[in-house]
Design a protein around this motif. Structure first.
Motif, mmCIF file in Angstrom:
data_model
loop_
_atom_site.group_PDB
_atom_site.id
_atom_site.type_symbol
_atom_site.label_atom_id
_atom_site.label_comp_id
_atom_site.label_asym_id
_atom_site.label_seq_id
_atom_site.Cartn_x
_atom_site.Cartn_y
_atom_site.Cartn_z
ATOM 1 N N GLY A 1 -9.283 4.487 -7.068
ATOM 2 C CA GLY A 1 -8.989 5.195 -5.777
ATOM 3 C C GLY A 1 -8.362 4.277 -4.407
ATOM 4 N N GLY A 2 -8.421 2.961 -4.867
ATOM 5 C CA GLY A 2 -8.059 2.435 -3.641
ATOM 6 C C GLY A 2 -6.417 2.145 -3.587
ATOM 7 N N GLY A 3 -6.060 1.678 -2.422
ATOM 8 C CA GLY A 3 -4.513 1.649 -2.347
ATOM 9 C C GLY A 3 -4.038 1.703 -0.709
ATOM 10 N N LEU A 4 -2.856 1.301 -0.609
ATOM 11 C CA LEU A 4 -2.330 1.294 0.754
ATOM 12 C C LEU A 4 -2.116 2.527 1.338
ATOM 13 C CD1 LEU A 4 -1.024 -0.534 2.894
ATOM 14 C CD2 LEU A 4 1.293 0.054 1.683
ATOM 15 N N VAL A 5 -2.795 2.489 2.714
ATOM 16 C CA VAL A 5 -2.715 3.620 3.357
ATOM 17 C C VAL A 5 -2.339 3.380 4.785
ATOM 18 C CG1 VAL A 5 -4.247 5.182 2.085
ATOM 19 C CG2 VAL A 5 -5.099 3.558 3.974
ATOM 20 N N GLN A 6 -1.991 4.305 5.413
ATOM 21 C CA GLN A 6 -1.647 4.086 7.026
ATOM 22 C C GLN A 6 -2.805 4.389 7.818
ATOM 23 O OE1 GLN A 6 1.736 6.348 7.615
ATOM 24 N NE2 GLN A 6 3.425 4.624 7.029
ATOM 25 N N PRO A 7 -2.749 3.807 9.334
ATOM 26 C CA PRO A 7 -3.892 4.394 9.986
ATOM 27 C C PRO A 7 -4.072 5.969 10.345
ATOM 28 C CG PRO A 7 -2.853 2.484 10.800
ATOM 29 C CD PRO A 7 -2.125 2.910 9.727
ATOM 30 N N GLY A 8 -5.231 6.515 10.217
ATOM 31 C CA GLY A 8 -5.561 7.981 10.330
ATOM 32 C C GLY A 8 -5.133 8.677 9.017
ATOM 33 N N ASP A 9 -4.737 7.946 7.865
ATOM 34 C CA ASP A 9 -4.860 8.636 6.705
ATOM 35 C C ASP A 9 -6.264 8.688 5.998
ATOM 36 O OD1 ASP A 9 -1.810 7.185 5.195
ATOM 37 O OD2 ASP A 9 -2.307 8.912 6.346
ATOM 38 N N ASP B 1 -9.868 9.055 8.495
ATOM 39 C CA ASP B 1 -9.219 8.589 9.962
ATOM 40 C C ASP B 1 -9.233 6.939 9.832
ATOM 41 O OD1 ASP B 1 -10.481 8.562 13.374
ATOM 42 O OD2 ASP B 1 -8.314 8.259 12.535
ATOM 43 N N LEU B 2 -8.915 6.441 8.731
ATOM 44 C CA LEU B 2 -8.995 4.700 8.639
ATOM 45 C C LEU B 2 -8.044 4.119 9.521
ATOM 46 C CD1 LEU B 2 -8.517 5.350 4.745
ATOM 47 C CD2 LEU B 2 -10.265 4.176 5.767
ATOM 48 N N THR B 3 -8.707 3.162 9.854
ATOM 49 C CA THR B 3 -8.321 2.301 10.820
ATOM 50 C C THR B 3 -7.776 0.840 10.109
ATOM 51 O OG1 THR B 3 -10.171 1.214 11.610
ATOM 52 C CG2 THR B 3 -9.738 3.359 12.583
ATOM 53 N N PRO B 4 -7.129 -0.048 10.702
ATOM 54 C CA PRO B 4 -6.856 -1.444 10.027
ATOM 55 C C PRO B 4 -8.230 -2.230 9.992
ATOM 56 C CG PRO B 4 -5.282 -0.994 11.775
ATOM 57 C CD PRO B 4 -6.256 0.185 12.123
ATOM 58 N N GLU B 5 -9.170 -1.974 10.967
ATOM 59 C CA GLU B 5 -10.467 -2.492 10.667
ATOM 60 C C GLU B 5 -11.174 -2.204 9.191
ATOM 61 O OE1 GLU B 5 -8.860 -3.318 14.209
ATOM 62 O OE2 GLU B 5 -9.666 -1.315 13.573
ATOM 63 N N ASP B 6 -10.883 -1.086 8.710
ATOM 64 C CA ASP B 6 -11.399 -0.631 7.479
ATOM 65 C C ASP B 6 -10.837 -1.380 6.206
ATOM 66 O OD1 ASP B 6 -11.192 2.750 8.555
ATOM 67 O OD2 ASP B 6 -13.123 1.444 8.525
ATOM 68 N N THR B 7 -9.887 -2.286 6.381
ATOM 69 C CA THR B 7 -8.924 -2.956 5.563
ATOM 70 C C THR B 7 -9.937 -4.225 4.718
ATOM 71 O OG1 THR B 7 -6.939 -2.869 6.487
ATOM 72 C CG2 THR B 7 -7.173 -4.720 4.906
ATOM 73 N N GLY B 8 -9.774 -4.205 3.422
ATOM 74 C CA GLY B 8 -10.548 -5.050 2.984
ATOM 75 C C GLY B 8 -10.626 -4.584 1.311
ATOM 76 N N VAL B 9 -11.727 -5.383 0.749
ATOM 77 C CA VAL B 9 -11.936 -5.130 -0.788
ATOM 78 C C VAL B 9 -13.389 -4.234 -0.745
ATOM 79 C CG1 VAL B 9 -12.473 -5.691 -3.063
ATOM 80 C CG2 VAL B 9 -10.761 -6.943 -1.633
ATOM 81 N N GLN C 1 -8.861 -2.606 -3.848
ATOM 82 C CA GLN C 1 -8.289 -2.727 -2.386
ATOM 83 C C GLN C 1 -7.985 -1.798 -1.397
ATOM 84 O OE1 GLN C 1 -6.911 -6.148 -1.309
ATOM 85 N NE2 GLN C 1 -7.343 -7.616 -2.864
ATOM 86 N N VAL C 2 -8.235 -1.937 -0.217
ATOM 87 C CA VAL C 2 -7.823 -0.673 0.320
ATOM 88 C C VAL C 2 -7.160 -1.593 1.668
ATOM 89 C CG1 VAL C 2 -8.705 1.269 2.049
ATOM 90 C CG2 VAL C 2 -9.541 0.725 -0.245
ATOM 91 N N PRO C 3 -5.936 -1.683 1.641
ATOM 92 C CA PRO C 3 -5.110 -2.182 2.909
ATOM 93 C C PRO C 3 -4.776 -0.983 3.951
ATOM 94 C CG PRO C 3 -3.971 -2.902 0.728
ATOM 95 C CD PRO C 3 -5.005 -1.760 0.850
ATOM 96 N N VAL C 4 -5.013 -1.005 5.109
ATOM 97 C CA VAL C 4 -4.519 0.053 6.202
ATOM 98 C C VAL C 4 -3.743 -0.626 7.070
ATOM 99 C CG1 VAL C 4 -5.598 1.623 7.612
ATOM 100 C CG2 VAL C 4 -6.913 0.977 5.804
#
Length: 122
Positions: free
Chosen positions: A7-15, A84-92, A117-120
């Motif tokens: 379920g991980g993957g690249l998302v944008q802030p707010g996603d 409501d993901l933020t860049p601070e949620d980025t990581g493994v 991986q979850v890059p925001v």
């Protein structure tokens, strides 16, 4: 016990994003399952957990109100819904399971998935 995340993957802030963790093997004794976040240069931290007996949950402060954790006992699967993901949620994100037993002198026994991986980012 084997844990496999998805379920991980690249998302944008707010996603929003939902992570899944399927447990297999000797899962009967698992007492708690959860998710940890690993960011480079920082200690792995517990994001959310859920007890298998009563379903009680815990969250780190920054996840409260945005993340929910749930479990499908019939499929030995745990889900982490992140809103409501933020860049601070980025990581493994690592799935974790705890068995309240001793094995080889280690108590309790913890199991880990390989991480997702979850890059925001914009």
């Amino acid at each position: 016990v084997q844990l496999v995340e998805s379920g991980g993957g690249l998302v944008q802030p707010g996603d929003s994003l939902r992570l899944s963790c399927a447990a297999s093997g000797s899962t009967v004794g698992i007492s708690v399952m959860g998710w940890y976040l690993q960011v480079p240069g920082r200690l792995r931290e517990l994001v959310a957990s859920i007890r298998t007996d009563d379903g009680s949950t815990t969250f780190k402060d920054s996840a409260k109100g945005r993340f929910t954790i749930s479990r499908d006992g019939a499929r030995d699967t745990v889900f982490l819904q992140m809103n409501d993901l933020t860049p601070e949620d980025t990581g493994v994100y690592y799935c974790w399971a705890k068995l309240p037993i001793c094995l080889g002198g280690v108590c309790p026994v913890n199991y880990w998935g390989r991480g997702t991986q979850v890059p925001v980012s914009e």
